[in-house]
Design a protein around this motif. Structure first.
Motif, PDB file in Angstrom:
ATOM      1  N   SER A 172       0.826  -1.216   0.000  1.00 34.22           N
ATOM      2  CA  SER A 172       0.000   0.000   0.000  1.00 34.22           C
ATOM      3  C   SER A 172       0.855   1.259   0.000  1.00 34.22           C
ATOM      4  O   SER A 172       0.428   2.300  -0.492  1.00 34.22           O
ATOM      5  CB  SER A 172      -0.930   0.015   1.212  1.00 34.22           C
ATOM      6  OG  SER A 172      -1.848  -1.045   1.136  1.00 34.22           O
ATOM      7  N   GLY A 173       2.068   1.161   0.531  1.00 36.93           N
ATOM      8  CA  GLY A 173       2.952   2.318   0.603  1.00 36.93           C
ATOM      9  C   GLY A 173       3.844   2.502  -0.610  1.00 36.93           C
ATOM     10  O   GLY A 173       4.662   3.427  -0.638  1.00 36.93           O
ATOM     11  N   GLU A 219       4.587   4.106  -3.531  1.00 36.97           N
ATOM     12  CA  GLU A 219       4.079   5.337  -4.145  1.00 36.97           C
ATOM     13  C   GLU A 219       4.179   5.360  -5.665  1.00 36.97           C
ATOM     14  O   GLU A 219       3.414   6.052  -6.321  1.00 36.97           O
ATOM     15  CB  GLU A 219       4.801   6.541  -3.549  1.00 36.97           C
ATOM     16  CG  GLU A 219       4.516   6.711  -2.069  1.00 36.97           C
ATOM     17  CD  GLU A 219       5.298   7.852  -1.441  1.00 36.97           C
ATOM     18  OE1 GLU A 219       6.033   8.556  -2.178  1.00 36.97           O
ATOM     19  OE2 GLU A 219       5.179   8.033  -0.222  1.00 36.97           O
ATOM     20  N   ASP A 220       5.112   4.613  -6.239  1.00 39.93           N
ATOM     21  CA  ASP A 220       5.296   4.637  -7.689  1.00 39.93           C
ATOM     22  C   ASP A 220       4.430   3.625  -8.428  1.00 39.93           C
ATOM     23  O   ASP A 220       4.521   3.483  -9.640  1.00 39.93           O
ATOM     24  CB  ASP A 220       6.771   4.425  -8.042  1.00 39.93           C
ATOM     25  CG  ASP A 220       7.339   3.137  -7.460  1.00 39.93           C
ATOM     26  OD1 ASP A 220       6.746   2.610  -6.494  1.00 39.93           O
ATOM     27  OD2 ASP A 220       8.378   2.667  -7.957  1.00 39.93           O
ATOM     28  N   LYS A 221       3.562   2.938  -7.698  1.00 39.41           N
ATOM     29  CA  LYS A 221       2.698   1.935  -8.315  1.00 39.41           C
ATOM     30  C   LYS A 221       1.294   2.506  -8.518  1.00 39.41           C
ATOM     31  O   LYS A 221       0.816   3.317  -7.737  1.00 39.41           O
ATOM     32  CB  LYS A 221       2.603   0.676  -7.437  1.00 39.41           C
ATOM     33  CG  LYS A 221       3.943   0.097  -7.024  1.00 39.41           C
ATOM     34  CD  LYS A 221       4.819  -0.276  -8.203  1.00 39.41           C
ATOM     35  CE  LYS A 221       6.161  -0.808  -7.732  1.00 39.41           C
ATOM     36  NZ  LYS A 221       7.160  -0.837  -8.778  1.00 39.41           N
ATOM     37  N   LYS A 222       0.637   2.058  -9.577  1.00 40.85           N
ATOM     38  CA  LYS A 222      -0.728   2.508  -9.840  1.00 40.85           C
ATOM     39  C   LYS A 222      -1.679   1.902  -8.823  1.00 40.85           C
ATOM     40  O   LYS A 222      -1.538   0.724  -8.452  1.00 40.85           O
ATOM     41  CB  LYS A 222      -1.170   2.108 -11.252  1.00 40.85           C
ATOM     42  CG  LYS A 222      -0.507   2.911 -12.338  1.00 40.85           C
ATOM     43  CD  LYS A 222      -1.114   2.598 -13.682  1.00 40.85           C
ATOM     44  CE  LYS A 222      -0.499   3.490 -14.741  1.00 40.85           C
ATOM     45  NZ  LYS A 222      -1.088   3.228 -16.059  1.00 40.85           N
ATOM     46  N   ALA A 223      -2.646   2.682  -8.401  1.00 36.03           N
ATOM     47  CA  ALA A 223      -3.604   2.246  -7.381  1.00 36.03           C
ATOM     48  C   ALA A 223      -4.320   0.964  -7.802  1.00 36.03           C
ATOM     49  O   ALA A 223      -4.543   0.073  -6.975  1.00 36.03           O
ATOM     50  CB  ALA A 223      -4.609   3.356  -7.083  1.00 36.03           C
ATOM     51  N   SER A 267       4.863   0.373 -12.878  1.00 34.38           N
ATOM     52  CA  SER A 267       3.671   0.723 -12.087  1.00 34.38           C
ATOM     53  C   SER A 267       2.985  -0.518 -11.533  1.00 34.38           C
ATOM     54  O   SER A 267       2.016  -0.417 -10.793  1.00 34.38           O
ATOM     55  CB  SER A 267       2.690   1.516 -12.948  1.00 34.38           C
ATOM     56  OG  SER A 267       2.190   0.710 -13.999  1.00 34.38           O
TER      57      SER A 267
END
Length: 165
Positions: free
Chosen positions: A86-87, A89-93, A130
């Protein structure tokens, strides 16, 4: 102990070890489970039993091959895996949600809690990707991972064609 990802079963059924012409592979899986060498987890069982095909039937007859993920150690590890993913940041939701919404985090958590090696056909992705992939998360938690082919070599599998007269 080796824990199999859903994709190892699916790709085996669809490609190289189809049940119709390579029943030895599936028998070998049964033997290795009986020997305590490999298993999977209940979350993978649920992923594999949503279809209605020969793999689903095979899996349903082997529910004991799929370990529960309810122990406190696994639950704690799952929390750590979910927090980590979840943390990112560089990955797509949507990629984070997809990873967390299926068996993948449970597989990593179970391997981490039990000292097992994950068996998957997923390949690691570069840090700037991502996507969230099992090998990358395994690396973050010092969990070893291998492919089915590496597993077959490690456990000295042999599928020998018998001669017919």
């Amino acid at each position: 102990m080796y824990l199999l990802d859903a994709n190892t079963y699916i790709q085996a059924k669809n490609l190289h070890y189809q049940m119709s012409f390579c029943p030895a592979y599936w028998h070998w899986l049964d033997e290795q489970f009986q020997a305590g060498q490999l298993a999977s987890i209940s979350s993978v069982y649920h992923e594999l039993t949503v279809q209605n095909d020969e793999l689903t039937e095979w899996v349903k007859m082997r529910k004991a091959h799929f370990l529960p993920v309810s122990s406190e150690d696994i639950q704690d590890q799952f929390g750590s895996v979910a927090e980590y993913v979840s943390g990112l940041e560089d990955k797509k939701a949507e990629h984070i949600a997809d990873f967390l919404g299926n068996a993948d985090p449970w597989l990593v958590a179970t391997a981490c809690a039990s000292g097992a090696t994950v068996v998957t056909h997923e390949a690691p992705v570069p840090d700037n990707s991502s996507k969230v992939k099992i090998p990358n998360v395994c690396r973050a938690f010092d969990v070893p991972y291998i492919t089915t082919y590496e597993l077959l070599n490690t456990l000295d599998a042999q599928f020998v064609l018998g001669r017919s007269s």
